[in-house]
Design a protein around this motif. Structure first.
Motif, mmCIF file in Angstrom:
data_model
loop_
_atom_site.group_PDB
_atom_site.id
_atom_site.type_symbol
_atom_site.label_atom_id
_atom_site.label_comp_id
_atom_site.label_asym_id
_atom_site.label_seq_id
_atom_site.Cartn_x
_atom_site.Cartn_y
_atom_site.Cartn_z
ATOM 1 N N PRO A 163 7.754 4.546 6.798
ATOM 2 C CA PRO A 163 8.164 5.851 6.255
ATOM 3 C C PRO A 163 8.087 6.978 7.284
ATOM 4 O O PRO A 163 8.791 7.974 7.150
ATOM 5 N N GLN A 164 7.243 6.834 8.315
ATOM 6 C CA GLN A 164 7.118 7.874 9.318
ATOM 7 C C GLN A 164 8.222 7.802 10.386
ATOM 8 O O GLN A 164 8.825 8.801 10.750
ATOM 9 N N THR A 165 8.480 6.582 10.882
ATOM 10 C CA THR A 165 9.420 6.419 12.000
ATOM 11 C C THR A 165 10.775 5.872 11.584
ATOM 12 O O THR A 165 11.740 5.982 12.334
ATOM 13 N N GLY A 166 10.843 5.243 10.409
ATOM 14 C CA GLY A 166 12.085 4.606 9.977
ATOM 15 C C GLY A 166 12.292 3.241 10.581
ATOM 16 O O GLY A 166 13.246 2.533 10.240
ATOM 17 N N ALA A 167 11.430 2.820 11.504
ATOM 18 C CA ALA A 167 11.550 1.518 12.153
ATOM 19 C C ALA A 167 11.034 0.418 11.227
ATOM 20 O O ALA A 167 10.160 0.660 10.395
ATOM 21 N N PRO A 168 11.565 -0.805 11.363
ATOM 22 C CA PRO A 168 11.074 -1.898 10.520
ATOM 23 C C PRO A 168 9.679 -2.350 10.949
ATOM 24 O O PRO A 168 9.376 -2.442 12.144
ATOM 25 N N ILE A 169 8.842 -2.599 9.974
ATOM 26 C CA ILE A 169 7.496 -3.127 10.235
ATOM 27 C C ILE A 169 7.258 -4.305 9.306
ATOM 28 O O ILE A 169 7.941 -4.470 8.296
ATOM 29 N N ALA A 170 6.300 -5.147 9.657
ATOM 30 C CA ALA A 170 5.997 -6.341 8.873
ATOM 31 C C ALA A 170 4.773 -6.121 8.011
ATOM 32 O O ALA A 170 3.777 -5.534 8.456
ATOM 33 N N GLN A 171 4.844 -6.571 6.774
ATOM 34 C CA GLN A 171 3.699 -6.562 5.874
ATOM 35 C C GLN A 171 3.421 -7.987 5.423
ATOM 36 O O GLN A 171 4.320 -8.679 4.942
ATOM 37 N N MET A 172 2.171 -8.436 5.596
ATOM 38 C CA MET A 172 1.815 -9.786 5.192
ATOM 39 C C MET A 172 1.513 -9.832 3.695
ATOM 40 O O MET A 172 0.940 -8.905 3.131
ATOM 41 N N ASN A 173 1.930 -10.924 3.081
ATOM 42 C CA ASN A 173 1.662 -11.152 1.663
ATOM 43 C C ASN A 173 0.655 -12.302 1.547
ATOM 44 O O ASN A 173 1.050 -13.467 1.569
ATOM 45 N N PRO A 174 -0.626 -12.024 1.421
ATOM 46 C CA PRO A 174 -1.632 -13.096 1.369
ATOM 47 C C PRO A 174 -1.554 -13.945 0.101
ATOM 48 O O PRO A 174 -2.154 -15.009 0.040
ATOM 49 N N ALA A 175 -0.778 -13.489 -0.898
ATOM 50 C CA ALA A 175 -0.708 -14.227 -2.163
ATOM 51 C C ALA A 175 0.353 -15.329 -2.157
ATOM 52 O O ALA A 175 0.483 -16.059 -3.147
ATOM 53 N N ALA A 176 1.112 -15.455 -1.050
ATOM 54 C CA ALA A 176 2.136 -16.513 -0.989
ATOM 55 C C ALA A 176 1.488 -17.873 -1.206
ATOM 56 O O ALA A 176 0.400 -18.144 -0.695
ATOM 57 N N PHE A 177 2.160 -18.733 -1.952
ATOM 58 C CA PHE A 177 1.564 -20.008 -2.360
ATOM 59 C C PHE A 177 1.485 -21.035 -1.234
ATOM 60 O O PHE A 177 0.801 -22.041 -1.374
ATOM 61 N N GLY A 178 2.237 -20.827 -0.145
ATOM 62 C CA GLY A 178 2.234 -21.806 0.938
ATOM 63 C C GLY A 178 3.333 -22.833 0.772
ATOM 64 O O GLY A 178 4.115 -22.802 -0.183
#
Length: 837
Positions: free
Chosen positions: A664-679
């Protein structure tokens, strides 16, 4: 034997003309530059994982994990297990010209052969070839990166030439042309263009059969068509690796797979085919058919190069836009027709359309009526939803037609038929023995028809409103910009200010509408001038004031230059970039770098763009989305009903470990990890049975998918008993090599495993300790296995029978095609030499 160079010389000159025109038009390609084409970029993103797999394992896998949770990779990139493919001939036939010059050259040379098959004067054949190859649809699709479509279009005249040669009892030449043309065209895998070519062949066959019946030569017609059918079967067989896999895949895709969620009796739904609202999206408006004669009637395109000067651009520059950006914006909003967005119109050229109209009054015989019928049928198909009563019926009942989308593509049929009919007519006029009265009558009728066509165009010019569905957005943006400017000045918006902003926005809309009207008007005048010039040339020849060759050369020059000048609106030097700049489309972002640090097996959802219509994510990651016009139907259902509403349970079951979001600050894409993914795989505690697919999809809204698997009752026998209680039970992912996946499980009681892999019953086989096990459809779109107690090695192998069988058939049939084509060419040459002797 004495070599007759004089007979060969016209053909050598024709080839030189085709090469020179293609290279001059595509000059940047000679300098090593490449087209910055959207679909080429899209394919590179789709195919990257397959290419990397080949570098690693020595072959391109038949499954890819990089798109839509996994799908057959042979829909993106494929290679046979052998090198016996007739497609190698393409490299010779195109003389090694750089792309995209090779496309234009192939289209020219194949149409030239068609002209020679009809015994046209070589210069007339050159005229027709240039008209066919440079009709604006070709540079438009080349600029968009539709390479396989363009190749299929290029080969179509060669296929038609082969059939017509058979009709003329020129057996060996006909066999060679038909076998080579059909094999090469089918090898492009663009079956929609192949389909349109078959429709043209069907019209020609019906016309020839009727003519043969009248002449009591039906036996010859049956013999010719039987031979053509055998050659067609051989051509399809030589491409079985493509045709069988496409046919097999279609049964599970949007183009043939039946969704379990569709309501019966829905007007939009066609059994075994695409939904009509999707299939008919790009339908040509009935009035828009006038682009065949006047390219700018509907503004041309969204992003072409229509305007060098623009009222809309002038107004933008008044508020601070740089000139180049202002003109670019004007071109982006130029098109105002119903095919939003579009890359350009289908323009056949004023001279070529004039020759077609002349042919209607001058030509006689079955060939005229067959070409006319096929061309008009293609126009009706292109109207799509604008001729709903006809086209919806055809879509439902015409064999295989329901598999295709974008009705506008039907204009390929008149592109071939109208240009060819015009070439036949001008050849007969200039080099035939015709009565003066016949020529005079045809010329008079052509002049009257042309005047009527121009009169209707003039009425449209004055009656159109030039309003685009996007104009309201332009007005709102400009009005909003003015109000924002007031706010920055600390002024509270008054009613007077709002009215001023409204007027300001309307001014921009009025300007672009004036530009559109101006473009139509200038193109109308241009077309009228060319038509009058063409009619004058025909009159001058008929009145013995101009010889055949000068008339033909003038037609060739003005007809070709007319097309090339319009072509450059849509494919010009600005569309080419350096190879390095093209590769920069896949420059790794900080988000990509962050995700790539994780060496595990997982999937990624890119929320910064339309995840169902981009392949940049697929270039580096296993994506939840992707870029493909024929997604698996079950996955499309999952997108529409679960992923679109961000159901985290479903995203977790798809092993979506990372989300790419916008900072939201720079507009650049960033990655967010989802620890709840089942694998990659997990064991469930319960199996919840449902009656059908609708209940299965609905259950995904509320059930805890980590603990419970949702399965239809038809799989109940394969599931067996409910999973046994075992707190120590486990399943472990070992490796995934696209076509081969391995896991290990351990438990003291029977278990049920869900695998985060898309269910695809046409090739995937499962093995537990080497013994085949039934794959069960789970959670609407995934795979599941019932596991016995104990320690086990679990393997999934993708072994599609369609590919394996198609590969073998292709090898055998390709050898036969080589023998047939080159054997027939030898026999044709031998027969020709005997005739000379």
């Amino acid at each position: 034997m004495k070599f007759d160079f004089k007979k060969l010389l016209p053909h050598v000159i024709a080839v030189v003309i085709f090469v020179v025109v293609a290279l001059v038009y595509c000059k940047p390609a000679i300098q090593g530059m490449v087209l910055n084409a959207h679909d080429n970029i899209g394919w590179k993103g789709m195919a990257q994982q397959s290419i990397e797999a080949k570098e690693k394992y020595g072959h391109i896998p038949n499954w890819t994990n990089s798109m839509f949770g996994g799908m057959p990779g042979y829909q993106v990139a494929m290679e046979a297990t052998h090198s016996v493919l007739f497609g190698h001939v393409e490299k010779v036939l195109s003389l090694g010209l750089p792309k995209p010059a090779n496309f234009f050259f192939l289209a020219c040379i194949c149409f030239y052969i068609l002209g020679l098959a009809l015994r046209l004067n070589p210069w007339v054949a050159v005229l027709g070839a240039l008209g066919y190859a440079y009709s604006t649809y070709d540079p438009v699709i080349i600029g968009a990166g539709h390479d396989t479509k363009m190749l299929a279009i290029a080969y179509a005249p060669l296929v038609i030439a082969g059939l017509l040669l058979l009709f003329q009892k020129r057996w060996w030449a006909g066999i060679a042309a038909l076998a080579a043309g059909a094999t090469l065209q089918i090898s492009t895998s663009h079956l929609q263009i192949v389909y349109y070519t078959l429709l043209i062949l069907g019209a020609l066959s019906i016309g020839f059969l009727i003519d043969s019946f009248k002449k009591k030569e039906l036996a010859h017609a049956i013999k010719s068509l039987s031979l053509a059918l055998l050659i067609g079967i051989l051509a399809f067989s030589s491409n079985a690796i493509h045709t069988l896999t496409n046919w097999d895949y279609a049964k599970e895709s949007m183009r043939g797979g039946v969704s379990e969620l569709k309501q019966s009796g829905d007007k939009n739904t066609t059994s075994g085919g695409l939904d009509k609202d999707y299939a008919f999206k790009y339908s040509v408006g009935i009035a828009e058919t006038y682009t065949l004669l006047i390219p700018g009637i509907y503004g041309g395109s969204n992003g072409g190069d229509e305007y060098k000067k623009s009222q809309f651009a002038d107004k933008l520059m008044e508020v601070g836009y740089p000139e180049d950006q202002a003109l670019q914006f004007a071109n982006q909003v130029s098109y105002w027709g119903g095919q939003q967005p579009t890359s350009g119109p289908v323009y056949f050229g004023a001279i070529f359309m004039l020759l077609f109209v002349f042919a209607l009054f001058f030509e006689k015989g079955w060939l005229k009526w067959s070409l006319l019928a096929a061309g008009v049928f293609g126009v009706v198909l292109a109207w799509g939803k604008h001729a709903e009563a006809i086209n919806y019926f055809l879509f439902d009942y015409m064999p295989l037609y329901k598999k295709f989308r974008a009705p506008s593509m039907g204009l390929v049929m008149p592109q071939i038929c109208f240009v060819l009919l015009g070439a036949v007519a001008i050849n007969n006029l200039l080099f035939g023995n015709n009565a003066a009265e016949q020529i005079k009558k045809a010329w008079k009728n052509t002049a009257i028809a042309t005047a009527a066509i121009l009169a209707v165009a003039a009425l449209l010019y004055f009656s159109f409103d030039y309003v685009s569905p996007n104009d309201s957005g332009i007005k709102q943006n400009m009005s909003g910009a003015m109000l924002q400017q007031f706010a920055q000045q600390g002024k509270q918006p008054t009613a007077e200010m709002q009215q001023q902003a409204e007027t300001f926005g309307k001014g921009f809309v009025a300007a672009i509408q004036a530009d559109r009207k101006g473009l139509f008007g200038s193109d109308l005048m241009r077309t009228a001038f060319l038509l009058v010039l063409g009619i004058g040339l025909i009159w001058a020849f008929a009145a013995n004031k101009l010889k055949a060759m000068p008339a033909l050369i003038v037609l060739l020059v003005i007809g070709s230059f007319d097309l090339l000048l319009v072509d450059r609106r849509y494919l010009n030097d600005t569309k080419f970039v350096e190879q390095g700049d093209f590769d920069n489309a896949f420059t790794m972002t900080e988000a990509d770098k962050q995700i790539k640090q994780d060496a595990g097996y997982y999937r990624v959802l890119n929320t910064t763009t339309d995840f169902t219509n981009e392949s940049n994510t697929s270039y580096y990651h296993n994506s939840i989305g992707g870029y493909h016009p024929a997604k698996l139907q079950i996955y499309q259902d999952l997108i529409e009903n679960q992923i679109a509403k961000n159901n985290m349970q479903v995203l977790n079951m798809l092993n979506t470990k990372y989300f790419i979001v916008q900072n939201p600050q720079t507009g650049a894409p960033i990655a967010q990890m989802n620890p709840a993914a089942f694998g990659p795989a997990w064991l469930v505690k319960h199996v919840h049975f449902v009656a059908d697919g609708k209940e299965e999809m609905k259950a995904l809204d509320s059930i805890n998918l980590r603990d419970t698997a949702v399965i239809q009752t038809k799989f109940k026998t394969a599931v067996g008993a409910q999973p046994g209680a075992d707190s120590t039970a486990s399943i472990r992912f070992i490796e995934n090599r696209n076509d081969y996946i391995q896991y290990e499980s351990s438990s003291s009681a029977n278990q049920f495993a869900v695998f985060s892999e898309v269910y695809y019953p046409r090739g995937w086989n499962a093995f537990i300790d080497g013994k085949e096990a039934e794959i069960i459809k789970v959670n609407y779109a995934l795979r599941g296995l019932a596991l016995p107690a104990g320690k086990h090695k679990i393997e999934f192998k993708f072994e599609p029978k369609a590919f394996i069988m198609g590969d073998k058939i292709t090898m055998i049939a390709s050898i036969l095609v080589y023998l047939v084509v080159f054997g027939s060419l030898f026999m044709a040459w031998r027969s020709s030499n005997k005739a000379i002797a």
